[in-house]
Scaffold this motif. Structure first.
Motif, short mmCIF file in Angstrom:
data_model
loop_
_atom_site.label_atom_id
_atom_site.label_comp_id
_atom_site.label_asym_id
_atom_site.label_seq_id
_atom_site.Cartn_x
_atom_site.Cartn_y
_atom_site.Cartn_z
N UNK A 89 37.94 64.84 21.88
CA UNK A 89 39.12 65.40 21.23
C UNK A 89 38.77 66.46 20.19
N UNK A 90 37.58 66.37 19.62
CA UNK A 90 37.08 67.45 18.80
C UNK A 90 37.90 67.79 17.57
N UNK A 91 37.63 68.97 17.06
CA UNK A 91 38.27 69.46 15.85
C UNK A 91 39.79 69.47 16.00
N UNK A 92 40.26 69.96 17.13
CA UNK A 92 41.72 70.06 17.29
C UNK A 92 42.35 68.69 17.42
N UNK A 93 41.66 67.75 18.07
CA UNK A 93 42.17 66.38 18.15
C UNK A 93 42.37 65.80 16.76
N UNK A 94 41.39 66.01 15.91
CA UNK A 94 41.49 65.50 14.53
C UNK A 94 42.67 66.17 13.82
N UNK A 95 42.83 67.48 14.00
CA UNK A 95 43.89 68.20 13.28
C UNK A 95 45.28 67.88 13.82
N UNK A 96 45.37 67.46 15.07
CA UNK A 96 46.67 67.04 15.62
C UNK A 96 47.16 65.76 14.94
N UNK A 97 46.19 64.93 14.50
CA UNK A 97 46.56 63.59 14.04
C UNK A 97 46.61 63.45 12.52
N UNK A 98 46.13 64.46 11.81
CA UNK A 98 46.04 64.32 10.36
C UNK A 98 44.73 63.70 9.93
N UNK A 99 43.76 63.68 10.82
CA UNK A 99 42.43 63.17 10.48
C UNK A 99 41.61 64.27 9.82
N UNK A 100 40.38 63.95 9.46
CA UNK A 100 39.54 64.89 8.73
C UNK A 100 38.46 65.48 9.62
N UNK A 101 38.24 66.79 9.46
CA UNK A 101 37.17 67.49 10.18
C UNK A 101 36.07 67.84 9.20
N UNK A 102 34.84 67.56 9.57
CA UNK A 102 33.68 67.96 8.77
C UNK A 102 32.85 68.91 9.63
N UNK A 103 32.52 70.09 9.09
CA UNK A 103 31.75 71.05 9.88
C UNK A 103 30.33 71.18 9.34
N UNK A 104 29.40 71.33 10.27
CA UNK A 104 28.00 71.63 9.93
C UNK A 104 27.50 72.66 10.93
#
Ligand code: J2J
Length: 554
Positions: free
Chosen positions: A256-271
């Motif tokens: 589900x990746x970054x967009x999956x997290x953003x669809x749900x209100x979850x948090x994305x951490x990038x490195x």
């Protein structure tokens, strides 16, 4: 620039109707899903940039994205215009991508590893009007690259630069700053929002033919791809998703990746990289619960953890692994060493995603690549005559479904090769279906080298190498590698006496502006390249030959 709409192959009307009726397609643009999450959780943290420390709430994310969408339109970009994105992992990628979705501008998901050769091709194919890149990464100057591209890609009008833009280029951080009137911007963009059937982004194909191909993903199909993967990966609003593989790949972007997290209100951490010495402390600090890597990285993580016995992985629940075949022995070490659930993922930017389920028995998780994420995914395993094979017999996989497009962008020849009658996509993978429905990837019948998840078209490399004088026949094949699984090896038959050296090949391809991951790491000169009975280059024999040479060396 006027774009030809015939470039994108639509789903047949009756399939589209069914996908709508059955609830797969919701006719809602990607940006609206993130806005909905932002409305529910305005103060939650949406994005944490592990490299520069930037933290952004959902309210700030959608404000910046909407403001940036209007600024992109203000520059002179229009809906349906294409933008070549060459950004590394970081908050800028996330905000820019969302801004494009909001404005109906189509990002072309290139890689920071790409160079002049790839970007020229992609820019021209997509008729890109802008390129977005970092100022430099590890000493490589992307503004210089953009300057070189501008005359070669005549549609390019703007260079957007993250970091320090040079004269004439647009500063990306400035463009992505919050706006003055978030509610107004939102209303204006909502009123002009793209339709569900409109293209949302272009993904790059792994490449089996000589030229790279673009895959049009629509708002409808990609939103469903994301939601179906989120459900199977157990993503919730409390998840913390780490992206450390290149985010423009379909896997960490949407499975589900970054967009999956953003669809749900979850948090994305990038490195910017999956190096465990850097990633593990971030997993601990940010309480990461799920991430996606290729098998080569999973192996590095396991080795790092075995050596250092860190206590940094306590929150990690799910490690998704895909992109190339994970050896069963490696899979078996994930839970005991990393202490999390392995989810194998066999996916493709062309659509179909298979995953093992989080509650599958260990035997399934460690020896199969899972099953389709959607009940609407159709799969056939067929022989060379396209006759269906029984379960347990390996064959070519064909697929279609609500998030598997029916053709590449503006590529009728590639479509004739890769899409069968009835709209079935032939990925070129040789797959066995077990009676329980789980798939095992047994090999492939496409001329591609899978270098640790990065796909290299043999034909593309060969046609470039043929530019070197003195060659009679060349053949790019995979050679086994203990870490990456495969690397690129080049066989050459010379026309004259002079041999071909590795340095010569590497220098030639580097000068041609080819991405480093595609450049052969070994050259073998032979008197005669073997051919099959029908006179084609016998790549199977060459792969066996290089494997044998290497085992003799070891
Ligand atoms: C063997 N081969 C695999 C696996 C992909 C999720 C995961 C991966 C990709 C991806 C993706 C494999 N075992 N577990 O887009 O969303 C090979 C197959 C396939 C090709 C697709 C996603 N997982 N492969 O890797 O478009 O050969 O997508 O056809 O880059 O990778 O490559 P790509």
């Amino acid at each position: 620039v006027k774009h030809s709409s015939e470039g994108t192959v639509p789903w047949p009307a009756e399939d589209a109707e069914r996908y709508r009726a059955e609830g797969y397609w919701e006719d809602r643009p990607l940006g609206a899903w993130v806005h909905e999450a932002a409305q529910r959780f305005p103060d939650r943290t949406a994005v944490v940039d592990g490299a520069d420390g930037t933290r952004m709430s959902y309210a700030e994310l959608v404000d910046r994205a909407d403001a940036a969408a209007e600024r992109l339109l203000g520059l002179g970009l229009r809906r349906d215009d294409r933008v070549l994105v060459v950004l590394p992992n970081g908050w800028q990628f996330v905000v820019l991508t969302l801004a494009c979705f909001r404005a109906g501008i189509i990002p072309v998901m290139a890689l920071p590893a790409h160079r002049r050769y790839e970007l020229r091709f992609l820019g021209n194919l997509a008729e890109a009007r802008a390129i977005v890149a970092a100022d430099e990464i590890k000493g490589f100057d992307y503004q210089e690259l953009a300057d070189e591209l501008r005359p070669e890609v005549p549609t390019l009008e703007w260079t957007l630069v993250s970091g320090v833009p040079r004269e004439g280029n647009v500063g990306l951080e400035e463009l992505l700053r919050p706006g003055e009137d978030p509610a107004g911007a939102r209303a204006r963009l909502d009123a002009a929002a793209p339709a569900g059937t409109d293209p949302a982004l272009f993904l790059l194909s792994g490449g089996t033919t000589g030229l790279p191909k673009l895959i049009t993903r629509t708002h409808n199909d990609y939103a469903y791809n994301i939601r179906a993967c989120s459900a199977v990966a157990g993503l919730t609003e409390d998840s913390v998703y780490l992206v450390s593989m290149p985010v423009s790949h379909n896997f960490p972007l949407a499975c589900p990746g970054v967009l999956g997290a953003l669809f749900l209100g979850a948090r994305v951490v990038t490195l910017p990289s999956p190096n465990p010495a850097r990633a593990f402390p971030v997993i601990a600090q940010e309480a990461v619960t799920i991430t996606a890597v290729v098998p080569a990285v999973a192996q590095k993580w396991i080795e790092h953890q075995e050596e250092h016995r860190t206590d940094q992985l306590g929150t990690l629940q799910v490690l998704q692994v895909g992109g190339s075949r994970m050896p069963d022995e490696l899979a078996r070490r994930v839970r005991p060493v990393l202490g999390c659930t392995l989810q194998q993922v066999f996916g493709m930017a062309e659509g179909l995603i298979n995953m093992t389920r989080l509650d599958d028995p260990e035997e399934v998780v460690c020896t199969t690549q899972g099953r389709p994420v959607s009940p609407a995914d159709e799969i056939r395993i067929v022989d060379a005559l396209l006759e269906d094979l029984p379960d347990g017999t390996p064959g070519a996989i064909l697929t279609r479904g609500p998030y598997t497009p029916r053709g590449y962008y503006a590529a009728p020849e590639a479509n004739a090769k890769s899409f069968e009658e009835g709209g079935w996509y032939a990925s070129g993978d040789i797959v066995e279906r077990r009676p329980d429905g789980n798939l095992i990837v047994q090999g492939r019948d496409k001329d591609m080298i899978n270098r640790g998840g990065e796909k290299v078209s043999a034909e593309e490399i060969e046609s470039l190498v043929y530019q070197i004088p003195g060659l009679s026949i060349v053949a790019a094949v995979s050679m086994p590698d203990p870490v990456l699984g495969e690397k690129v090896c080049l066989y050459a038959q010379m026309a004259g006496e002079d041999p071909l050296t590795l340095e010569q090949v590497q220098e030639h391809l580097k000068k041609a502006g080819v991405a480093a991951y595609k450049i052969p790491e070994k050259v073998v000169v032979v008197d005669e390249i073997p051919t099959t009975k029908v006179g084609k280059i016998d790549k199977k024999a060459l792969r066996a030959d290089i494997a044998q040479r290497m085992s003799l060396q070891a």
